[in-house]
Design a protein around this motif. Structure first.
Motif, PDB file in Angstrom:
ATOM      1  N   UNK A  67       5.408   7.079   5.907  1.00  0.00           N
ATOM      2  CA  UNK A  67       4.984   6.142   4.865  1.00  0.00           C
ATOM      3  C   UNK A  67       5.000   4.705   5.414  1.00  0.00           C
ATOM      4  N   UNK A  68       5.804   4.482   6.454  1.00  0.00           N
ATOM      5  CA  UNK A  68       5.870   3.134   7.041  1.00  0.00           C
ATOM      6  C   UNK A  68       4.509   2.661   7.544  1.00  0.00           C
ATOM      7  N   UNK A  69       3.700   3.542   8.149  1.00  0.00           N
ATOM      8  CA  UNK A  69       2.393   3.093   8.645  1.00  0.00           C
ATOM      9  C   UNK A  69       1.444   2.816   7.482  1.00  0.00           C
ATOM     10  N   UNK A  70       1.673   3.498   6.347  1.00  0.00           N
ATOM     11  CA  UNK A  70       0.818   3.253   5.186  1.00  0.00           C
ATOM     12  C   UNK A  70       1.156   1.899   4.558  1.00  0.00           C
ATOM     13  N   UNK A  71       2.457   1.621   4.414  1.00  0.00           N
ATOM     14  CA  UNK A  71       2.818   0.304   3.857  1.00  0.00           C
ATOM     15  C   UNK A  71       2.355  -0.804   4.797  1.00  0.00           C
ATOM     16  N   UNK A  72       2.455  -0.580   6.095  1.00  0.00           N
ATOM     17  CA  UNK A  72       1.992  -1.592   7.051  1.00  0.00           C
ATOM     18  C   UNK A  72       0.484  -1.811   6.900  1.00  0.00           C
ATOM     19  N   UNK A  73      -0.261  -0.700   6.770  1.00  0.00           N
ATOM     20  CA  UNK A  73      -1.715  -0.811   6.603  1.00  0.00           C
ATOM     21  C   UNK A  73      -2.063  -1.566   5.320  1.00  0.00           C
ATOM     22  N   UNK A  74      -1.290  -1.321   4.277  1.00  0.00           N
ATOM     23  CA  UNK A  74      -1.570  -2.004   3.012  1.00  0.00           C
ATOM     24  C   UNK A  74      -1.182  -3.477   3.106  1.00  0.00           C
ATOM     25  N   UNK A 193       3.685 -10.910   1.391  1.00  0.00           N
ATOM     26  CA  UNK A 193       3.558 -10.635  -0.047  1.00  0.00           C
ATOM     27  C   UNK A 193       2.926  -9.256  -0.284  1.00  0.00           C
ATOM     28  N   UNK A 194       1.983  -8.914   0.549  1.00  0.00           N
ATOM     29  CA  UNK A 194       1.352  -7.589   0.415  1.00  0.00           C
ATOM     30  C   UNK A 194       2.341  -6.477   0.766  1.00  0.00           C
ATOM     31  N   UNK A 195       3.175  -6.746   1.764  1.00  0.00           N
ATOM     32  CA  UNK A 195       4.172  -5.751   2.157  1.00  0.00           C
ATOM     33  C   UNK A 195       5.147  -5.498   0.995  1.00  0.00           C
ATOM     34  N   UNK A 196       5.567  -6.586   0.353  1.00  0.00           N
ATOM     35  CA  UNK A 196       6.481  -6.435  -0.784  1.00  0.00           C
ATOM     36  C   UNK A 196       5.820  -5.624  -1.891  1.00  0.00           C
ATOM     37  N   UNK A 197       4.529  -5.884  -2.105  1.00  0.00           N
ATOM     38  CA  UNK A 197       3.782  -5.125  -3.114  1.00  0.00           C
ATOM     39  C   UNK A 197       3.697  -3.646  -2.728  1.00  0.00           C
ATOM     40  N   UNK A 198       3.393  -3.382  -1.450  1.00  0.00           N
ATOM     41  CA  UNK A 198       3.213  -1.987  -1.014  1.00  0.00           C
ATOM     42  C   UNK A 198       4.520  -1.208  -1.067  1.00  0.00           C
ATOM     43  N   UNK A 199       5.657  -1.910  -0.890  1.00  0.00           N
ATOM     44  CA  UNK A 199       6.957  -1.232  -0.918  1.00  0.00           C
ATOM     45  C   UNK A 199       7.577  -1.245  -2.317  1.00  0.00           C
TER      46      UNK A 199
END
Lengths: 265, 395
Positions: A67-74, A193-199
């Motif tokens: 899931x880490x690569x997905x949150x990174x992509x997001x 900010x996007x990372x916080x949103x994705x997580x």
């Protein structure tokens, strides 16, 4: 415009070694990263999003930590993500992997239109370059491999394929599967900010298991694999070193003779 | 857990741990233990000599595959000529066919290629399967896939080999998925399992740090792509004849959707040492930019690319695009000549895929010699000029 990007979490292969005693892979302490070609595929998709507006969904098959690569992509700019995770998916060869990814894409297609699937050319742990074409065959879509630049035109794509001898420019109707080995610009950075949103709790990431994508156990993971690993071994043991003695002139002449006998020069 | 240990039989010998491709079996207190990495592949079951492993994994029976016969080589062409890798595959395919007691066959797909049938016969082909059609003049993934799928279904070969070229790596996976076949990419070694007749396909994985032998037990043909330059081409036998079998070409309009708009040959200034056939590389032992000048001379004489270690790049002796190793490029040339390179693991990892490695170093204990095919203990500034002289003499 809807684009799906296939990404894989891979071990940083430069650090992978075999345990000399047991002959098995040592994975402890090896960092996991987003496969470099997949990162370029994501950048390609995000450039299309910048230019035309598009919804970019990343899909990854792997263990829960993938899931880490997905949150990174997001965090880089993707709009949604799907993690395909199930015990039955483990140990898959490329047939079983492409089947699983194909079933997930079918489920996405049942929800929404998809115009384009982008994948990295190959992953650094296996270097097979098989998943893109095999997923294309699963969907029955045309494929364009080895792409370094991609543009959208009315109902079709124009792609530049980077081959050893030169660059091929092709036009292909949509929908299509594209595999990418380069991009016109370096992959962008993740935004905090996007990372916080994705997580965070409002994250649109979905996790699908075998039942969600209706993938039977006999077609996924090791059981669904048509190829099997018989053994793994360390490659350097194969070399038998020929120590060339003598003066520099004798050594040089011996070496040049040996190399020319092997047609190496 | 579908695999468990019968503790009274287990001797802790470690054979199962060695056999496990996933590192899921560990030995603790002289007993084997299955960890949660286990994928239930069953590799350990076959390895145990003490009946100490049991499992409830259902092994599906192997279907009867005896109807599949023949080793096929996809003969890739460019401008009406065989690619070198096609010849190499004929050599390797011939060896495998002899071991299986089956025929070596070549497959030609294109337009106007029939004249190549004689050459393929001279390289050992007993049969040449030919799909000849003007619409196949240029490579098109879906058209070639359809033609090959039709051929395979009509003639049922046991093995299909292709070169691991951009074309082969585009076509083989598409075809393998269409016919639900197993495919192993970029093999560097092939063999036959004497008991089962299975093709043993060995390839590098994890960036060349690990080799894996793979087989396809349940389906035929067994497909593999083979790295160009690895196998030896056969001696041509003039006058040999092959039966030419023409395949009817049936294509759909949708097989020819991709349009080739232009082709721009690469300008030579773009350096890509990962594709180089021969590489001359230098490290700390080359001492200076001038020392690298000597290597450049050798590289030019051999038609090789020049490369260097991280130290050489940091010292400014060579550009970063030519750095080999963990933080640089991984290379797989036919010939790698390491000059004045001690060979730290980070550098060795980047060159292990090389077919032949020559190491020249003053220190006989330098780690680079552990991966060398040819080792010269000596001074780069004496050996390299002597090599230049010997090369000019041999020319």
């Amino acid at each position: 415009m809807n684009i799906a990007v296939l990404v894989k979490q891979v071990p940083d292969t430069n650090e992978i070694k075999l345990d000399p005693k047991t002959g098995t892979l040592i994975r402890e302490g090896v960092e996991s990263i987003m496969n470099p070609d997949d990162r370029l595929g994501l950048e390609t998709a995000l450039m299309l999003k910048d230019a035309h507006g598009a919804k970019v969904t990343v899909i990854s098959m792997g263990p829960p930590q993938a899931i880490d690569v997905i949150t990174e992509a997001m965090a880089m700019g993707a709009d949604g993500g799907v993690l395909l995770s199930d015990r039955n998916f483990a140990g898959a060869d490329t047939w079983a992997t492409s089947y699983t990814l194909g079933k997930a894409l079918e489920k996405l297609l049942a929800e929404t239109r998809l115009d384009l699937v982008i994948a990295g050319r190959q992953a650094i742990d296996g270097d097979t370059a098989q998943i893109g074409p095999q997923v294309a065959e699963h969907l029955g879509w045309p494929q364009v491999t080895y792409v370094s630049e991609l543009k959208l035109e009315d109902g079709s794509l124009r792609a530049w394929r980077k081959l050893p001898g030169g660059v091929e420019e092709v036009v292909c109707p949509l929908p299509a599967v594209v595999t990418v080995l380069d991009a016109p610009q370096d992959p962008r950075w993740a935004m905090v900010d996007r990372l916080l949103w994705a997580c965070g709790p409002k994250s649109p990431i979905r996790v699908w298991d075998a039942a969600d994508i209706e993938a039977p156990a006999k077609s996924t993971g090791l059981r669904g694999s048509l190829t099997q690993v018989m053994q793994t071994f360390s490659p350097k043991s194969e070399r038998k070193t020929d120590w060339i003695e003598g003066t520099a002139e004798e050594q040089a002449r011996h070496l040049v003779n040996a190399l020319s006998q092997r047609n190496l020069i | 857990m579908a695999v468990w240990i019968i503790e009274e039989n287990c001797t802790g010998c470690g054979l199962c741990a060695k056999a496990c491709p996933y590192g899921a079996m560990v030995i603790e207190d002289k007993l084997a233990r299955v960890t949660d990495r286990c994928t239930e592949c069953g590799a350990c079951l076959a390895a145990c000599k003490f009946e100490a492993l049991a499992s409830d994994i259902e092994q599906e029976p192997i279907p009867d595959l005896s109807g599949y016969k023949g080793v096929w080589v996809f003969a890739e062409t460019q401008e009406g000529k065989l690619l070198p890798v096609s010849r190499e595959l004929m050599g390797e395919g011939g060896r495998l066919a002899a071991e299986l007691g089956q025929d070596l066959c070549a497959v030609l797909v294109g337009s106007g290629l029939e004249p190549l049938a004689d050459e393929l016969a001279s390289l050992g082909a007993k049969k040449v399967f030919l799909a000849d059609d003007p619409r196949l003049a240029a490579y098109a993934t879906l058209a070639f896939t359809r033609v090959l799928a039709d051929m395979i279904q009509a003639h049922a070969p046991a093995v299909l080999l292709m070169g691991a070229t951009p074309l082969g790596r585009d076509l083989a996976p598409r075809l393998s998925r269409r016919l639900d076949l197993g495919l192993t990419a970029d093999c560097t070694q092939l063999g036959i399992d004497k008991e089962t007749g299975n093709l043993l396909q060995t390839r590098p994985a994890f960036g060349g740090n690990v080799m894996a032998t793979i087989y396809t037990p349940r389906v035929r043909p067994q497909m593999a792509t083979v790295r160009p330059g690895v196998m030896a081409p056969p001696q041509a036998r003039a006058g040999a004849q092959a039966e030419v079998i023409k395949q009817e070409v049936k294509l759909l309009d949708s097989d020819l959707l991709l349009k080739l708009m232009s082709f721009t040959p690469l300008a030579s200034q773009g350096v890509d040492i990962s594709q180089a056939k021969t590489i001359v590389a230098g490290g700390r032992g080359c001492r200076s930019r001038e020392g690298f000048g000597l290597l450049a001379e050798l590289a030019q004489e051999m038609g090789a690319e020049l490369a260097g270690t991280r130290v050489a790049v940091e010292e400014g002796w060579i550009g970063v695009e030519r750095q080999i190793g963990q933080t640089g490029v991984t290379v797989r040339p036919e010939l790698y000549i390491a000059c004045g390179i001690s060979g730290a693991i980070q550098h060795r990892a980047g060159i292990l895929g090389s077919r032949f490695i020559v190491a020249i170093n003053r220190d006989a204990n330098a780690p680079v010699f552990s991966v060398a095919d040819y080792a010269i203990v000596g001074d780069v500034f004496k050996v390299v000029p002597a090599m230049l002289a010997a090369l000019k003499e041999a020319r």
